[in-house]
Scaffold this active site. Structure first.
Site, mmCIF file in Angstrom:
data_model
loop_
_atom_site.group_PDB
_atom_site.id
_atom_site.type_symbol
_atom_site.label_atom_id
_atom_site.label_comp_id
_atom_site.label_asym_id
_atom_site.label_seq_id
_atom_site.Cartn_x
_atom_site.Cartn_y
_atom_site.Cartn_z
ATOM 1 N N ASP A 177 67.826 173.232 136.167
ATOM 2 C CA ASP A 177 66.972 173.545 137.307
ATOM 3 C C ASP A 177 65.744 174.169 136.660
ATOM 4 O O ASP A 177 65.786 175.315 136.212
ATOM 5 C CB ASP A 177 67.661 174.545 138.238
ATOM 6 C CG ASP A 177 66.791 174.816 139.454
ATOM 7 O OD1 ASP A 177 65.573 175.014 139.286
ATOM 8 O OD2 ASP A 177 67.327 174.832 140.574
ATOM 9 N N HIS A 178 64.667 173.416 136.578
ATOM 10 C CA HIS A 178 63.574 173.887 135.705
ATOM 11 C C HIS A 178 62.926 175.168 136.223
ATOM 12 O O HIS A 178 62.243 175.849 135.483
ATOM 13 C CB HIS A 178 62.554 172.779 135.437
ATOM 14 C CG HIS A 178 61.573 172.543 136.536
ATOM 15 N ND1 HIS A 178 61.905 171.852 137.675
ATOM 16 C CD2 HIS A 178 60.284 172.917 136.695
ATOM 17 C CE1 HIS A 178 60.848 171.808 138.469
ATOM 18 N NE2 HIS A 178 59.840 172.448 137.905
ATOM 19 N N HIS A 240 65.921 174.573 143.612
ATOM 20 C CA HIS A 240 64.980 175.635 143.231
ATOM 21 C C HIS A 240 64.936 176.804 144.228
ATOM 22 O O HIS A 240 64.972 177.964 143.833
ATOM 23 C CB HIS A 240 63.567 175.080 143.084
ATOM 24 C CG HIS A 240 63.478 173.814 142.274
ATOM 25 N ND1 HIS A 240 64.218 173.622 141.136
ATOM 26 C CD2 HIS A 240 62.741 172.686 142.437
ATOM 27 C CE1 HIS A 240 63.921 172.425 140.628
ATOM 28 N NE2 HIS A 240 63.035 171.846 141.409
HETATM 29 C C1 BG6 Z 1 60.709 168.956 141.012
HETATM 30 C C2 BG6 Z 1 60.591 168.083 142.205
HETATM 31 O O1 BG6 Z 1 62.037 169.385 140.841
HETATM 32 O O2 BG6 Z 1 59.886 170.091 141.176
HETATM 33 C C3 BG6 Z 1 59.150 167.672 142.443
HETATM 34 O O3 BG6 Z 1 61.370 166.911 142.035
HETATM 35 C C4 BG6 Z 1 58.264 168.885 142.489
HETATM 36 O O4 BG6 Z 1 59.014 166.919 143.640
HETATM 37 C C5 BG6 Z 1 58.523 169.786 141.300
HETATM 38 O O5 BG6 Z 1 56.930 168.443 142.481
HETATM 39 C C6 BG6 Z 1 57.766 171.081 141.429
HETATM 40 O O6 BG6 Z 1 57.858 171.771 140.232
HETATM 41 P P1 BG6 Z 1 56.757 172.784 139.781
HETATM 42 O O7 BG6 Z 1 57.253 173.328 138.500
HETATM 43 O O8 BG6 Z 1 55.474 172.041 139.679
HETATM 44 O O9 BG6 Z 1 56.661 173.797 140.886
#
Ligand code: BG6
Length: 488
Positions: A177-178, A240
């Site tokens: 989960d980045h 997230h």
């Molecule tokens: C990803 C989603 O997990 O997170 C994308 O699949 C989204 O749709 C992205 O744009 C958002 O990540 P960040 O790091 O740009 O907030």
């Protein structure tokens, strides 16, 4: 700590994720000497590329991320390509041969990191084939990193999990989960548990509500095939947003170990109040963007983005009110909202403290300036505390002031830093910032009833303009409780 030695095997090596996130991250890990210089990467994908073409692509993706880079060619020489069809089992033996050959050339201690950066329908069969064809047999460790989506609902997530678990133990599985790799998301814990002035007040006696917003300006881009099947609730909330809720609400862990932290987060997810179908509308609002103006540019509505989307009922926006039924949080709403084509790209958390019973320093009784703590996750990274202080002048009047701290933030959106950190963690065997199966399952369990209600109803889409902060109903969600979204 010794620098990790590793051979990385990437499934989906020609894909977007590998190019935008993985190659730049690996480059930084190597350049900064965070990992051993004795590393190798095997790239697997369907295309018929040579090593040279692959290396060219790797170099381009690093340059795209960081501009001119030093020693790119020697970096890229560690990358090896093999064309690979997931459905052709014979291919696994070839991969095994290549891996064993590289292990005799590079001193990687037999450590193998398998990274699944491709369509999720193959996750289960890849995991099993890795075992079946002996790719897990090595003197070093083997770990599996899995990108989302992890299932489509609780049922499919369970199926996928049991497939993967046939081949890998829970300790070997790293579900990405980045958001958990983001500096300021990791900071939530520190801000809470290293500061008396916050932690003592961190409960339903002093906090009136918590608001988490993750807004994006981008639309669906060229991901409609994935996105239309997923929608904002699966794409952002199930993972997230609920992860941020868990970090904000968890009890202090007894130690900073993976198991202790995870077990506190799991307790929060277990305490989420499940929504009965009748209550879904009271708690959750969905939206889909129409046309509008974002960053001074006119943009089209979701249904116009591609032919396949003309009749789409997929939500590109979600706002929700989440309740946590435990001793600390009973009665405190956690509001979340996230969406595409909103007015700004930003993720922030606002903690609204309960106001004092009366305030003599404001001219009207209707003026309320409760104390707020704002945790800025991105693009600015930092915290801000809103207090009231005396206005200059003779009158005894107060005004809100802001104390703020900004971390030396990288301006880039979706920076590779999160991935870099997570890749490194997986190499040293630290799974704290990855999601345990129980977290995934409990999150789906919470989301499923909402999906079911939505599935059976025809939404009135589009219902928000591109460049806005979502549909009106999202404001009403807080309005009905006497709150409003803080645009601070
Ligand atoms: C990803 C989603 O997990 O997170 C994308 O699949 C989204 O749709 C992205 O744009 C958002 O990540 P960040 O790091 O740009 O907030």
């Amino acid at each position: 700590q010794e620098k990790p030695k590793v051979l990385i095997i990437i499934f989906g090596a020609t894909g977007d994720l590998a190019k935008r996130k993985l190659y730049p991250s690996i480059y930084r890990l190597v350049r900064n000497e965070t990992i051993s210089q004795d590393f190798a990467v095997v790239g697997l994908a369907r295309r018929n590329w040579s090593d040279d073409v692959y290396r060219q692509n790797v170099m381009e993706s690093v340059e795209q991320a960081f501009g001119d880079c030093e020693e790119l060619e020697s970096f890229a020489s560690h990358f090896h390509y093999q064309s690979f069809d997931v459905t052709d089992e014979g291919n696994y033996l070839q991969v095994k041969e290549l891996v064993e050959k590289l292990e005799s050339e590079y001193d990687t201690n037999g450590n193998r990191l398998f990274y699944l950066a491709m369509a999720p329908e193959f996750f289960g069969s890849i995991a099993n084939n890795l075992k079946e064809y002996g790719l897990k047999e090595t003197a070093g460790w083997t770990r599996l990193i899995i990108e989302k989506p992890f299932g489509h609902d609780l049922k499919t997530a369970k199926e996928l999990n049991s497939q993967i678990r046939e081949a890998f133990d829970e300790e070997q599985i790293y579900r990405i989960d980045h958001y958990l790799g983001k500096q300021m998301v990791q900071n939530i814990e520190v801000i809470r548990f290293a500061n008396g002035i916050f932690e003592h007040l961190w409960n339903n006696r002093f906090i009136s509500n918590i608001q988490i917003t993750s807004s994006e300006t981008l639309g669906v881009e060229d991901r409609s095939r994935y996105y239309d099947d997923s929608g904002a609730i699966r794409d952002m909330v199930q993972n997230h947003m609920l992860q941020m809720v868990a970090l904000l609400a968890m009890e202090p862990p007894i130690k900073l170990t993976t198991d202790e932290i995870r077990s506190e987060k799991i307790k929060v997810l277990r305490a989420l109040r499940q929504l009965e179908p009748d209550h879904v509308h009271e708690h959750f609002v969905r939206g889909q963007y129409g046309s509008g103006v974002v960053n001074d540019e006119e943009v089209i509505g979701y249904r116009k983005e591609s032919e396949d989307l003309v009749f789409s009922n997929t939500e590109t926006f979600v706002a929700g009110k989440i309740l946590i039924d435990n001793y600390r949080w009973a009665g405190v709403p956690f509001y979340i909202r996230t969406g595409k084509r909103m007015s700004e790209k930003r993720t922030k958390i606002v903690i609204e403290f309960k106001d004092i019973p009366m305030n003599l320093y404001f001219k009207s009784d209707r003026e309320h300036h409760p104390n707020l703590l704002v945790i800025n996750i991105q693009p600015d990274e930092g915290i801000a505390l809103y207090l009231n202080a005396k206005k200059a002048g003779a009158e005894a009047l107060a005004e809100p002031i802001e104390l703020s701290y900004k971390q030396g933030a990288m301006p880039a959106i979706n920076t590779p830093e999160a991935y870099e950190k997570l890749l490194y963690d997986s190499m040293i065997g630290d799974a704290t910032n990855f999601t345990h199966w129980d977290e995934v399952a409990l999150s789906w369990k919470y989301i499923d009833p909402i999906l079911q209600v939505w599935q059976n109803e025809q939404p009135n889409f589009p219902n928000y303009e591109s460049g806005s902060m979502g549909p009106k109903k999202s404001d009403k969600l807080l309005g009905q409780d006497g709150f409003h979204w803080w645009e601070v």
